[in-house]
Write an enzyme that holds these catalytic residues in place. Structure first.
Site, mmCIF file in Angstrom:
data_model
loop_
_atom_site.group_PDB
_atom_site.id
_atom_site.type_symbol
_atom_site.label_atom_id
_atom_site.label_comp_id
_atom_site.label_asym_id
_atom_site.label_seq_id
_atom_site.Cartn_x
_atom_site.Cartn_y
_atom_site.Cartn_z
ATOM 1 N N GLN A 212 1.016 -1.067 0.014
ATOM 2 C CA GLN A 212 -0.039 0.015 0.108
ATOM 3 C C GLN A 212 0.845 1.225 -0.074
ATOM 4 O OE1 GLN A 212 -3.245 -0.084 -0.235
ATOM 5 N NE2 GLN A 212 -4.085 -1.902 0.490
ATOM 6 N N CYS A 337 -11.726 -0.787 -2.312
ATOM 7 C CA CYS A 337 -11.279 0.532 -2.970
ATOM 8 C C CYS A 337 -12.321 1.050 -3.851
ATOM 9 C CB CYS A 337 -9.863 0.487 -3.408
ATOM 10 S SG CYS A 337 -9.977 -0.803 -4.761
HETATM 11 N N1 SAH Z 1 -5.244 -7.337 1.064
HETATM 12 C C1 SAH Z 1 -4.022 -6.746 0.205
HETATM 13 C C2 SAH Z 1 -4.316 -6.628 -1.183
HETATM 14 C C3 SAH Z 1 -5.524 -6.072 -1.677
HETATM 15 S S1 SAH Z 1 -5.437 -5.567 -3.633
HETATM 16 C C4 SAH Z 1 -3.442 -5.810 1.056
HETATM 17 O O1 SAH Z 1 -4.235 -4.831 1.561
HETATM 18 O O2 SAH Z 1 -2.297 -5.388 0.733
HETATM 19 C C5 SAH Z 1 -6.533 -7.013 -4.227
HETATM 20 C C6 SAH Z 1 -5.616 -8.189 -4.273
HETATM 21 O O3 SAH Z 1 -6.607 -9.288 -5.032
HETATM 22 C C7 SAH Z 1 -4.671 -8.147 -5.307
HETATM 23 O O4 SAH Z 1 -3.371 -8.667 -4.438
HETATM 24 C C8 SAH Z 1 -4.921 -9.031 -6.544
HETATM 25 O O5 SAH Z 1 -3.663 -9.635 -7.157
HETATM 26 C C9 SAH Z 1 -5.853 -10.103 -5.823
HETATM 27 N N2 SAH Z 1 -6.802 -10.555 -6.809
HETATM 28 C C10 SAH Z 1 -7.441 -10.196 -7.788
HETATM 29 N N3 SAH Z 1 -8.153 -10.844 -8.546
HETATM 30 C C11 SAH Z 1 -8.159 -12.048 -7.498
HETATM 31 C C12 SAH Z 1 -8.920 -13.444 -7.562
HETATM 32 N N4 SAH Z 1 -9.751 -13.541 -8.500
HETATM 33 N N5 SAH Z 1 -8.505 -14.380 -6.608
HETATM 34 C C13 SAH Z 1 -7.817 -13.933 -5.775
HETATM 35 N N6 SAH Z 1 -7.029 -13.016 -5.403
HETATM 36 C C14 SAH Z 1 -7.283 -11.955 -6.529
#
Ligand code: SAH
Length: 380
Positions: A212, A337
């Protein structure tokens, strides 16, 4: 309020620079209230005391102008022309200073700047990552070719000007692409990564790691998410869309066991490394599509007590939500988000007897239109 930025119109980053910070927060809060109206109570937005220079990751494209001048900054929308940025109101100031020094070192080291049109030249981008809590700084020089002339002297000169630099990496990106980073990293100085502390846990940041960009507000967001989860230490917790595992790792002390699922293999690798770094034994990460993973778990009759979900802008899927509800969690903490897809998903949850109780907007990206929300849903 006068916008204190020269490129506010053409950059496209800060849409609210001409608004007082308090008014901007109100506007975001109202927007979330409107989107979640009839679904969920919205709490006061959690903003920043000092909403400037919060971005811990800064990247700049480099370009040589016809008159020989070296500029660095961002691409003007839809063009290959670099709009010079010397300082930015939301970027980390040390990062901007280091980029300025690199710009000034280029002529004396005769470093050729890459030309997007001809594909000729060496230096393409510079990316700087700064770990908020430890102050460690990673400098990434993105080059078209691994042969960097007089690199030792260049590193020496850069470190002399900025002794605060922790590590310097050459990232090789020889493709004609709009992606900033290539796949290959060559460490020039230090370990090739830096470490940050977030919510009391250590995280390793490599050039490619997702992290982040606003560390202070990430602690506020995760702190709120954990509070809403109300963990006692006995729960089975699922961290869906877990990225590099930050939420699950932060929650692991307060849970019996944690399972994380994430689609991006590099993020999953970082998540596992971060769990080892913090000597956490009760967490496991899986590299799968979150929907498929949950549907399989539900089919096996597995249960969970608390679900954290933090999907991308497009939100989750109906199949995910059905599988999650069938596993019977007491509490679901939904981080988003994009409140529009969050509202859509809350409606599906409502049909499955999960009621959204409260939503907390968190201002992760002051001066921009972006807004983050953490919401609690409980079983009726
Ligand atoms: N929780 C983490 C990341 C959130 S961003 C944090 O707070 O840092 C959303 C995440 O969902 C990303 O890492 C992306 O790679 C993942 N993502 C997107 N589509 C997905 C899917 N179909 N299954 C699992 N993860 C997925």
């Amino acid at each position: 309020m006068e916008a204190a930025c020269k490129i506010v119109g053409s950059c496209g980053g800060c849409s609210y620079l001409n608004m007082e910070y308090a008014a901007q927060k109100k506007k975001k809060e109202k927007e979330v209230e409107q989107i979640l109206s009839g679904l969920c109570k919205v709490r006061p937005i959690l903003g920043m005391d000092d909403p400037w220079h919060y971005r811990n990751k800064v990247s700049a494209a480099f370009q040589r102008r016809r008159d020989g001048r070296i500029v660095s900054g961002i691409y003007e929308a839809g063009t290959h022309r670099v709009l010079p940025v010397e300082s930015c109101l939301i970027e980390d100031q040390d990062a901007d200073a280091i980029i300025g020094t690199i710009r000034s070192l280029i002529p004396s080291f005769r470093i050729r700047v890459y030309d997007e049109d001809t594909g000729y030249g060496l230096l393409r981008h510079v990316m700087i990552r700064k770990a908020h809590a430890t102050g460690q700084i990673l400098v990434i020089l993105v080059v078209a070719d691994p042969v960097f002339p007089s690199k030792n002297n260049f590193v020496k000169a850069l470190r002399k000007a900025h002794p605060e630099i922790t590590s310097i990496v050459l990232n090789v990106n020889s493709r004609q692409t709009s992606m900033v980073l290539g796949d290959r990293n060559i460490v020039l100085y230090g370990k090739g990564f830096i470490e940050d502390v977030l919510c009391g846990k250590r995280f390793r940041l490599s050039p490619q790691s997702f992290y982040q960009v606003n560390s202070l507000q990430t602690e506020v967001l995760y702190g709120k998410a954990l509070e809403l989860a109300g963990l006692s230490g006995k729960e089975t917790v699922l961290d869906a869309y877990c990225g590099i595992g930050t939420i699950g790792i932060t929650a692991s002390d307060k849970a019996e066991r944690v399972v994380g699922v994430e689609l991006n293999p590099e993020a999953v690798r970082d998540a596992a490394a971060n769990a080892r770094l913090n000597r956490i034994g009760n967490i496991r990460f899986f590299c799968r599509d979150a929907t498929e993973f949950l549907v399989d778990m539900a089919a096996r009759g597995e249960k969970m007590d608390v679900l954290f979900m933090d999907p991308p802008r497009s939100g989750s899927t109906e199949a995910f939500i059905r599988a999650a509800a069938s596993m019977g969690p007491e509490r679901i903490v939904y981080i988003s988000c994009n409140p529009v897809t969050m509202a859509r998903d809350m409606k599906v949850f409502r049909g499955l007897h999960y009621q959204a109780k409260e939503a907390w907007p968190v201002d992760m990206f002051p001066w921009t239109k972006e807004i983050e929300v953490a919401a609690l849903l409980t079983r009726k």
